[in-house]
Design a protein around this motif. Structure first.
Motif, short mmCIF file in Angstrom:
data_model
loop_
_atom_site.label_atom_id
_atom_site.label_comp_id
_atom_site.label_asym_id
_atom_site.label_seq_id
_atom_site.Cartn_x
_atom_site.Cartn_y
_atom_site.Cartn_z
N HIS A 20 0.81 -1.22 0.00
CA HIS A 20 0.00 0.00 0.00
C HIS A 20 0.84 1.27 0.00
CE1 HIS A 20 -4.00 -1.83 0.29
NE2 HIS A 20 -3.40 -2.78 1.00
N SER A 21 2.15 1.13 -0.18
CA SER A 21 3.02 2.29 -0.31
C SER A 21 2.79 2.96 -1.65
CB SER A 21 4.48 1.89 -0.17
OG SER A 21 4.76 1.39 1.11
N HIS A 22 3.17 4.21 -1.74
CA HIS A 22 3.17 4.94 -3.00
C HIS A 22 4.55 4.82 -3.62
CE1 HIS A 22 -0.67 6.96 -2.02
NE2 HIS A 22 -0.18 7.04 -0.80
N LYS A 36 0.35 3.11 -6.76
CA LYS A 36 0.35 2.24 -5.60
C LYS A 36 1.15 0.98 -5.93
CE LYS A 36 -2.41 3.78 -2.16
NZ LYS A 36 -2.05 3.76 -0.72
N SER A 71 5.03 5.92 2.48
CA SER A 71 3.74 5.43 2.98
C SER A 71 2.66 6.49 2.84
CB SER A 71 3.87 5.01 4.45
OG SER A 71 4.33 6.10 5.24
N GLU A 72 3.02 7.77 2.94
CA GLU A 72 2.06 8.85 2.79
C GLU A 72 2.78 10.15 2.42
OE1 GLU A 72 0.12 9.99 6.43
OE2 GLU A 72 1.74 9.15 7.63
N GLU A 74 3.62 13.23 3.57
CA GLU A 74 3.66 13.95 4.85
C GLU A 74 3.89 15.44 4.65
OE1 GLU A 74 5.86 11.58 8.10
OE2 GLU A 74 6.84 11.00 6.23
N LYS A 94 3.87 17.38 -0.58
CA LYS A 94 2.41 17.44 -0.73
C LYS A 94 2.01 17.92 -2.13
CE LYS A 94 -0.49 17.16 2.11
NZ LYS A 94 -1.41 16.06 2.48
N GLU A 97 0.98 14.98 -4.43
CA GLU A 97 0.03 13.98 -3.94
C GLU A 97 -1.03 13.64 -4.97
OE1 GLU A 97 -2.66 13.04 0.04
OE2 GLU A 97 -1.81 15.05 -0.25
#
Length: 230
Positions: A20-22, A36, A71-72, A74, A94, A97
C-alpha cells in the motif's frame, strides 16, 4: 538469480516497499509518476517482470532515473532533486500527492540537462553531490529554498569543465560514503571528512580518479552491515 533480463538489459536499482506504499517514479525528462505498489504485477524471483510502459505513460527514449517508496505524503517533508548539470531543487512533497494519469512535471530542466537523483528529505538533512571526476559538495538542505513543483531549482555544485554529476546521497552520519568507479574500484569514507559548506561550490575530492580507476560511476550511503549490488 534475482531477476531474468532481456539481452543488453540490466538491473539498475532495487528498493523495498509495502503493497500500500506509493511508488514515486521520476524520469530523466523531469516528470513524476505515482502508482500504488499493489498495482505492479507480482512475479516470481526469476521472472522478467513487466515493462514500465504498461504502468506509466513515458515517451519514447524517456527513462526512469529515480524511484522512492513512501507510505504517505507527509506535510513539511520534501522531495530534493539533483540534475546531471548540478542543479538542485527542493519542493514540499504534498505538491505531488494528486496525480494525473500521464504524470506531472517534477522539475523544469534546462536544455540538455537530466534529472538523476531524488531524495525524500525532512528539512534537517545534509545533501552530498558527487561528480564523474571525483569531486563532491556537501551542504545542509536549508541552503536550498523551497520552491513550487514546476520551478527549475538552483546551483547545487559548480562543475569543472567537462564534469557532470554522477549521483547524490542524503547524509547519515552513522554511515559511510561509498564511491564506485567505472572500472570497478570502490572505497568507503567517513562523512566527517567532508565539512558542510554552502551550495554552489566546486567541491572537494572524494575519490582520486585516474586511467586505472576510470571515472566515478556512483555514490551511496551505506553501513558496514549493508550488502551492495554493483
Amino acid at each position: 538469480i534475482a531477476m531474468q533480463t532481456k539481452d543488453e538489459d540490466y538491473i539498475e536499482r532495487v528498493l523495498v516497499a509495502n503493497s500500500h506504499s506509493h511508488l514515486l517514479m521520476f524520469t530523466d525528462n523531469g516528470k513524476i509518476f505515482v502508482r500504488k505498489v499493489y498495482r505492479i504485477p507480482e512475479a516470481s524471483r526469476t521472472a522478467k517482470g513487466s515493462n514500465l510502459i504498461n504502468l506509466i505513460e513515458i515517451e519514447k527514449g524517456e527513462k526512469v532515473t529515480a524511484m522512492i517508496s513512501i507510505s504517505e505524503f507527509e506535510e513539511n517533508t520534501y522531495l530534493t532533486m539533483v540534475t546531471q548539470n548540478g542543479v538542485i531543487k527542493r519542493t514540499n512533497i504534498k505538491e505531488y500527492e494528486y496525480q494525473r494519469k500521464g504524470g506531472k512535471i517534477a522539475i523544469n530542466l534546462d536544455e540538455g540537462d537530466k534529472l538523476i537523483f531524488v531524495g525524500h528529505t525532512t528539512g534537517e538533512d545534509h545533501i552530498l553531490i558527487g561528480t564523474k571526476n571525483g569531486y563532491a559538495a556537501r551542504f545542509h538542505e536549508n541552503k536550498v529554498t523551497v520552491v513550487g513543483r514546476t520551478a527549475r531549482g538552483v546551483r547545487g555544485i559548480d562543475l569543472r569543465e567537462g564534469d557532470i554529476v554522477c549521483g547524490a546521497v542524503i547524509v547519515e552520519n552513522d554511515k559511510k560514503l561509498l564511491t564506485i568507479t567505472e572500472n570497478g574500484y570502490g572505497k568507503k569514507s567517513s562523512f566527517d571528512e567532508f565539512e558542510p559548506r554552502n551550495r554552489g561550490i566546486m567541491g572537494v575530492i572524494i575519490h582520486n580518479i585516474n586511467d586505472k580507476t576510470g571515472l566515478l560511476a556512483g555514490v551511496a550511503c551505506v553501513s558496514d552491515d549493508d550488502d551492495v549490488m554493483i
